[in-house]
Write a protein that holds these residues in place. Sequence first.
Motif, PDB file in Angstrom:
ATOM      1  N   VAL A   1       0.854  -1.188   0.000  1.00 13.65           N
ATOM      2  CA  VAL A   1       0.000   0.000   0.000  1.00 13.65           C
ATOM      3  C   VAL A   1       0.892   1.240   0.000  1.00 13.65           C
ATOM      4  N   ARG A   2       0.711   2.108  -1.000  1.00 17.15           N
ATOM      5  CA  ARG A   2       1.555   3.299  -1.132  1.00 17.15           C
ATOM      6  C   ARG A   2       0.689   4.531  -1.329  1.00 17.15           C
ATOM      7  N   ASN A   3       1.162   5.654  -0.802  1.00 20.70           N
ATOM      8  CA  ASN A   3       0.535   6.930  -1.122  1.00 20.70           C
ATOM      9  C   ASN A   3       1.198   7.463  -2.394  1.00 20.70           C
ATOM     10  N   PRO A   4       0.656   8.498  -3.009  1.00 17.46           N
ATOM     11  CA  PRO A   4       1.217   9.006  -4.272  1.00 17.46           C
ATOM     12  C   PRO A   4       2.708   9.355  -4.188  1.00 17.46           C
ATOM     13  N   GLN A   5       3.147   9.922  -3.066  1.00 21.76           N
ATOM     14  CA  GLN A   5       4.559  10.291  -2.912  1.00 21.76           C
ATOM     15  C   GLN A   5       5.444   9.046  -2.899  1.00 21.76           C
ATOM     16  N   GLN A   6       5.009   7.998  -2.182  1.00 20.72           N
ATOM     17  CA  GLN A   6       5.774   6.755  -2.131  1.00 20.72           C
ATOM     18  C   GLN A   6       5.819   6.080  -3.494  1.00 20.72           C
ATOM     19  N   GLN A   7       4.722   6.167  -4.230  1.00 16.86           N
ATOM     20  CA  GLN A   7       4.677   5.591  -5.575  1.00 16.86           C
ATOM     21  C   GLN A   7       5.683   6.282  -6.487  1.00 16.86           C
TER      22      GLN A   7
ATOM     23  N   LYS B   1       9.155   4.718  -8.256  1.00 19.51           N
ATOM     24  CA  LYS B   1       9.385   4.830  -9.702  1.00 19.51           C
ATOM     25  C   LYS B   1      10.752   5.464  -9.981  1.00 19.51           C
ATOM     26  N   HIS B   2      11.085   6.487  -9.201  1.00 18.77           N
ATOM     27  CA  HIS B   2      12.359   7.192  -9.379  1.00 18.77           C
ATOM     28  C   HIS B   2      13.538   6.275  -9.023  1.00 18.77           C
ATOM     29  N   ALA B   3      13.426   5.545  -7.907  1.00 20.12           N
ATOM     30  CA  ALA B   3      14.494   4.639  -7.476  1.00 20.12           C
ATOM     31  C   ALA B   3      14.708   3.530  -8.499  1.00 20.12           C
ATOM     32  N   THR B   4      13.621   2.977  -9.023  1.00 17.03           N
ATOM     33  CA  THR B   4      13.711   1.920 -10.034  1.00 17.03           C
ATOM     34  C   THR B   4      14.401   2.432 -11.293  1.00 17.03           C
ATOM     35  N   LYS B   5      14.082   3.656 -11.691  1.00 12.96           N
ATOM     36  CA  LYS B   5      14.697   4.246 -12.883  1.00 12.96           C
ATOM     37  C   LYS B   5      16.204   4.408 -12.703  1.00 12.96           C
ATOM     38  N   VAL B   6      16.620   4.855 -11.517  1.00 13.56           N
ATOM     39  CA  VAL B   6      18.056   5.040 -11.240  1.00 13.56           C
ATOM     40  C   VAL B   6      18.796   3.709 -11.378  1.00 13.56           C
TER      41      VAL B   6
ATOM     42  N   PHE C   1      20.305   9.292  -3.987  1.00  9.99           N
ATOM     43  CA  PHE C   1      19.527   8.052  -4.029  1.00  9.99           C
ATOM     44  C   PHE C   1      18.987   7.714  -2.652  1.00  9.99           C
ATOM     45  N   GLN C   2      19.769   7.998  -1.615  1.00 10.79           N
ATOM     46  CA  GLN C   2      19.325   7.729  -0.249  1.00 10.79           C
ATOM     47  C   GLN C   2      18.050   8.507   0.093  1.00 10.79           C
ATOM     48  N   SER C   3      18.001   9.755  -0.334  1.00  8.97           N
ATOM     49  CA  SER C   3      16.804  10.571  -0.067  1.00  8.97           C
ATOM     50  C   SER C   3      15.601  10.041  -0.838  1.00  8.97           C
ATOM     51  N   ILE C   4      15.853   9.472  -2.022  1.00  6.19           N
ATOM     52  CA  ILE C   4      14.764   8.888  -2.807  1.00  6.19           C
ATOM     53  C   ILE C   4      14.220   7.645  -2.111  1.00  6.19           C
ATOM     54  N   VAL C   5      15.129   6.783  -1.641  1.00  4.88           N
ATOM     55  CA  VAL C   5      14.734   5.529  -0.995  1.00  4.88           C
ATOM     56  C   VAL C   5      13.972   5.795   0.300  1.00  4.88           C
TER      57      VAL C   5
ATOM     58  N   CYS D   1      10.341   6.051  -0.039  1.00  5.69           N
ATOM     59  CA  CYS D   1       9.589   4.856  -0.428  1.00  5.69           C
ATOM     60  C   CYS D   1       8.938   4.197   0.790  1.00  5.69           C
ATOM     61  N   ALA D   2       7.941   3.369   0.529  1.00  2.00           N
ATOM     62  CA  ALA D   2       7.332   2.573   1.597  1.00  2.00           C
ATOM     63  C   ALA D   2       8.381   1.612   2.149  1.00  2.00           C
ATOM     64  N   LEU D   3       8.230   1.211   3.406  1.00  2.00           N
ATOM     65  CA  LEU D   3       9.219   0.365   4.073  1.00  2.00           C
ATOM     66  C   LEU D   3       9.442  -0.951   3.324  1.00  2.00           C
TER      67      LEU D   3
END
Length: 211
Positions: free
Chosen positions: A101-107, A111-116, A155-159, A162-164
């Motif tokens: 379960v993710r909120n829009p910010q976590q989603q 997406k950003h972390a996966t792209k990196v 990248f750390q700030s992006i992670v 994310c949801a836990l």
Amino acid sequence: MAQARISAKANEGRFCRSSSMADRSSRLLESLDQLELRVEALREAATAVEQEKEVLLEMIHSIQNSQDMRQISDGEREELNLTANRLMGRTLTVEVSVETVRNPQQQESLKHATKVIDEVVSKFLDDLGNAKSHLMSLYSACSSEVPAGPVDQKFQSIVIGCALEDQKKIKRRLETLLRNIENSDRAIKLLEHSKGAASKTLLQNTESRFN
């Protein structure tokens, strides 16, 4: 006096009804608390099955691409590959999905972390050494322990956004990628060593003919 007794009896009835409703509510809440524990246990078990599936597929793939497989006869290699493909096919029949379960910010963070990570993976063939260093810095960004090397702060700030559960999956993916690189490095070194040994043997045989 009769009126007082009637009023007292009515009040007692209201109290009993109120007490009974509170007891029911308490029992229902207790039941839901117990079910919540079972739901979390179910999610943890399903996640463990997901992880085991990933590990099995990685191990099968590693065996198929191992140096040992290159050093056996074609017939044996074909037979072992058939067995490995059968095991991989059976492993892939296991379908387990644990939705996070993710909120829009976590989603967006996921997406950003996966792209990196995908961008680093796409550079494997061009520069494996640099890609490995980059992956190490990404992995250090996900570690709760004091990292041995540099940390990709961005990248750390992006992670962190994310949801836990996604944070754990990102870390596992990076671990798998780093293991695959290590296995590739080891295979290349073994191949180079075997080529070097073969060249040395050939040279010695050639020299012995002339002596």
